[in-house]
Design a protein around this motif. Structure first.
Motif, PDB file in Angstrom:
ATOM      1  N   THR A  27     -12.853  27.469   7.401  1.00  0.00           N
ATOM      2  CA  THR A  27     -13.138  28.284   8.584  1.00  0.00           C
ATOM      3  C   THR A  27     -12.495  29.666   8.452  1.00  0.00           C
ATOM      4  OG1 THR A  27     -11.235  27.252   9.639  1.00  0.00           O
ATOM      5  CG2 THR A  27     -13.390  26.344  10.171  1.00  0.00           C
ATOM      6  N   SER A  82     -13.458  23.620  15.999  1.00  0.00           N
ATOM      7  CA  SER A  82     -14.057  24.945  16.223  1.00  0.00           C
ATOM      8  C   SER A  82     -14.780  25.015  17.568  1.00  0.00           C
ATOM      9  CB  SER A  82     -14.989  25.333  15.077  1.00  0.00           C
ATOM     10  OG  SER A  82     -16.033  24.418  14.972  1.00  0.00           O
ATOM     11  N   GLY A 132      -9.864  25.484  14.187  1.00  0.00           N
ATOM     12  CA  GLY A 132     -10.527  25.390  12.886  1.00  0.00           C
ATOM     13  C   GLY A 132      -9.668  24.644  11.894  1.00  0.00           C
ATOM     14  N   CYS A 142      -6.696  22.636  17.119  1.00  0.00           N
ATOM     15  CA  CYS A 142      -7.179  23.525  18.180  1.00  0.00           C
ATOM     16  C   CYS A 142      -6.244  23.388  19.376  1.00  0.00           C
ATOM     17  CB  CYS A 142      -8.613  23.185  18.578  1.00  0.00           C
ATOM     18  SG  CYS A 142      -8.825  21.513  19.214  1.00  0.00           S
TER      19      CYS A 142
END
Ligand code: MN
Length: 317
Positions: A110, A282, A287, A295
């Motif tokens: 990511t 995400s 990510g 997260c």
């Protein structure tokens, strides 16, 4: 890009190296190995870390003075390692852009190309593996300090050679590092068998909080500020907890929720096989990698657990 980064290193003199908050073995091993590599080239590197070095990585050789405040000086280059987004460097990260040419070296899938120079290799086991190739392109002699940092970075980012990023090149580099003085048993002891007993008191509380969803395929545990207080611990003691949860038979996704503020939780997620926790992370602005991601979620503990449960719906139905 490897050659370009090599040229950039050769052409410049002053470097500020930094990495993400809550630094792990790859973050620190990468930052420190780069520090020693630059030293061996006669450059002037400094390392800035928002957080202190976690106890399990205190054995890694690094600079005598790691900076914990963003320095007022400017540099020829600011090298950010193992960091998918610049904000993960922590509070004040915006200031870095004005301090020198931003170089981003990373392996997260990511990863955002936030640097003026971006060396991103998603297939690399670790950021240290990418740096190893940079050092090779510069024909640098491997010092014992560089070797133990590179070895530890790969060892920890592959979950002690257990995860899917345990590639042949990860092994090859680590094998080479043992020929430069690294003792695998010593690194393993420092990383895995050197915990204060408080960690296990906390672990007991955290394990007791376990809930499972989707027939035991998702397991969620949590840690609150109150648990830290009652066991006299801090968040660094939870390093590795979520990996234990993944060890449970049948569990395909493991989640550790850590209370970081009022109705605010940091989720650390790990998965086995095909389950993509980076996709789940995400959705909430986080990510990471397919099998390891994170997260931040807002809401009460119950609300956050429901959000997690719903986010995995697609993966398990
Ligand atoms: Mn990494």
């Amino acid at each position: 890009m490897i050659e370009k980064i090599g040229t950039l290193i050769q052409a410049n003199q002053t470097f500020l190296i930094t990495t993400h908050i809550d630094p792990d073995g790859d973050a620190l091993g990468s930052a420190f190995s780069l520090y020693w590599a630059l030293k061996s080239l006669g450059k002037s590197p400094s390392v800035y870390l928002k957080d202190k070095v976690p106890y399990r990585y205190e054995f890694l050789p690094g600079p005598e003075n790691v900076l914990h405040e963003i320095p007022s000086d400017t540099y020829d280059a600011i090298v950010v390692v193992d960091c998918g987004s610049l904000f993960r460097v922590g509070e004040g990260h915006e200031k870095l852009k004005e301090k020198g040419a931003l170089v981003n070296i990373d392996h997260h899938n990511t990863s955002e190309a936030f640097g003026a120079f971006n060396l991103i290799e998603e297939g690399a086991s670790s950021t240290a593996e990418i740096l190893y190739r940079v050092f090779r392109s510069l024909k640098l002699a491997m010092t014992p300090e560089m070797a133990v940092n590179i070895y530890t970075a790969i060892f920890t980012d592959t979950g002690s050679f257990r995860y899917e990023n345990t590639t042949s090149s990860a092994f090859l580099i680590c094998e080479e590092m043992t020929r430069h003085g690294v003792k695998p048993a010593y690194v393993s002891q420092m990383v895995h068998e050197n915990h204060p007993k408080e960690r296990f008191l906390l672990l007991g509380l955290v394990f007791s909080s376990m809930e499972t969803y989707y027939g035991g395929r998702v397991a969620v545990v949590h840690v609150t500020k109150e648990m830290f207080k009652s066991t006299n611990t801090t968040s660094e003691y939870t390093d590795g907890f979520v990996e234990y949860i993944r060890e449970i038979r049948g569990v395909e996704a493991a989640v550790l929720l850590r209370e970081i503020g009022d109705c605010k939780f940091k989720a650390s997620m790990r998965s086995k096989g095909r389950v993509d926790v980076a996709a789940v992370g995400s959705r909430f602005g986080g990510g990471g990698h397919k099998n390891a991601a994170g997260c931040v979620l807002e809401g009460t503990l119950e609300e956050v657990k429901n959000k997690i449960k719903e986010a995995f719906y697609k993966e398990f139905t």
